[in-house]
Write an enzyme that holds these catalytic residues in place. Structure first.
Site, PDB file in Angstrom:
ATOM      1  N   ASP A   1     -12.596 -10.273  58.075  1.00 23.80           N
ATOM      2  CA  ASP A   1     -11.831  -9.088  57.677  1.00 23.80           C
ATOM      3  C   ASP A   1     -10.446  -9.247  58.281  1.00 23.80           C
ATOM      4  OD1 ASP A   1     -14.111  -8.060  56.475  1.00 23.80           O
ATOM      5  OD2 ASP A   1     -14.720  -6.961  58.271  1.00 23.80           O
TER       6      ASP A   1
ATOM      7  N   ASP B   1     -22.004  -2.538  49.808  1.00 26.11           N
ATOM      8  CA  ASP B   1     -21.872  -2.093  51.198  1.00 26.11           C
ATOM      9  C   ASP B   1     -22.960  -1.062  51.429  1.00 26.11           C
ATOM     10  OD1 ASP B   1     -19.648  -3.668  51.588  1.00 26.11           O
ATOM     11  OD2 ASP B   1     -18.212  -2.065  51.222  1.00 26.11           O
TER      12      ASP B   1
END
Length: 258
Positions: A130, A11
């Site tokens: 997500d 990330d």
């Protein structure tokens, strides 16, 4: 049976690798090029780079980072974050990405997935989902799709959305449980299995890995084709090699060595 893949996830925000819990509380984990090189040496099958604040901050693509990584790392790179148009897909592929991940942009414009797949091939289009559990105790399980780094609910059902994305030409689904992200409590196996069993394309399980057994569970109990993890690799708790060894011992086919 095809080898199951282990994919470290980086990330990235503002050019640094970070890791959070439940999509917040980010802490610095290092330089993306150095970390990617380390995972390549350890035998990772692929690496996923997600610019987790590009969409919400309205920032451009991380082309410089991808060019730097691609010049030193020779395993497939999946890149996501800030992809808003067909031109962005082309620019990232030209910078050295092998696959492009779309999340918020797929929800905003599902046709983008169809167009990108038609132009570049399904094999390089990944749709990242997500998902957060929204069903109450005792109800049939339901998960909602969230966008903008987990900040925005969409009302979309995660399983139905995964099915639609596969029909539109996504070659792979990257499925993250927001409830498990960074918790080290293991994948949401119910979610992973529901999506994996619903779509004809590979599913990458993500969110919650705390030990090597969790990785094996994602494959054996979650029916995923690949498992993605961040914290356990970034902070040196395990190497990718140890993870592969463990999975091989559990009877899961993995690629070991070149």
């Amino acid at each position: 049976m095809l080898a199951k893949r282990i994919i470290p996830c980086l990330d990235v925000t503002n050019g640094r690798v970070v890791k959070g819990v439940n999509f917040v509380e980010l802490r610095d984990a290092g330089d993306p090029v150095e970390i990617a090189r380390r995972y390549d040496e350890q035998g990772a099958d692929e690496i996923t780079f997600l610019d987790i604040t590009a969409t919400s901050d309205g920032r451009d693509l991380m082309l410089g980072i991808i060019e730097a990584v691609a010049s030193q790392v020779f395993i497939p790179l999946t890149v996501g974050g800030g992809v808003r148009a067909l031109e962005d897909v082309r620019r990232l592929l030209n910078a050295g990405a092998d696959k492009i991940s779309m999340n918020s942009s797929a929800v905003a414009n599902p046709q983008l997935v169809s167009d990108a797949s038609a132009r570049h091939g399904a094999q390089c289009i990944v749709v990242a989902i997500d998902a957060k559990k929204v069903s109450a105790e005792g109800e049939a399980p339901r998960w909602e799709v969230f966008t903008h780094g987990g900040r925005k609910g969409t009302g979309l059902d995660a399983v139905a959305w995964a099915r639609e994305m596969a029909q539109r030409g996504a070659g792979e689904i990257l499925l993250t449980s927001m409830d498990r992200d960074g918790t080290k409590a293991g994948f949401d196996l119910e979610l992973t299995r529901a999506v994996s069993d619903a779509v004809p394309v590979p599913v990458i399980a993500s969110g919650g890995v705390g030990n090597l057994q969790h990785l094996a569970d994602g494959i054996q109990r979650g029916h995923a084709d690949a498992v993605l993890a961040a914290s356990i690799f970034h902070y040196g708790e395990y190497t990718v090699g140890q993870a592969k060894q463990f999975m091989a011992e559990q009877g899961i086919p993995v690629r070991i060595g070149s």
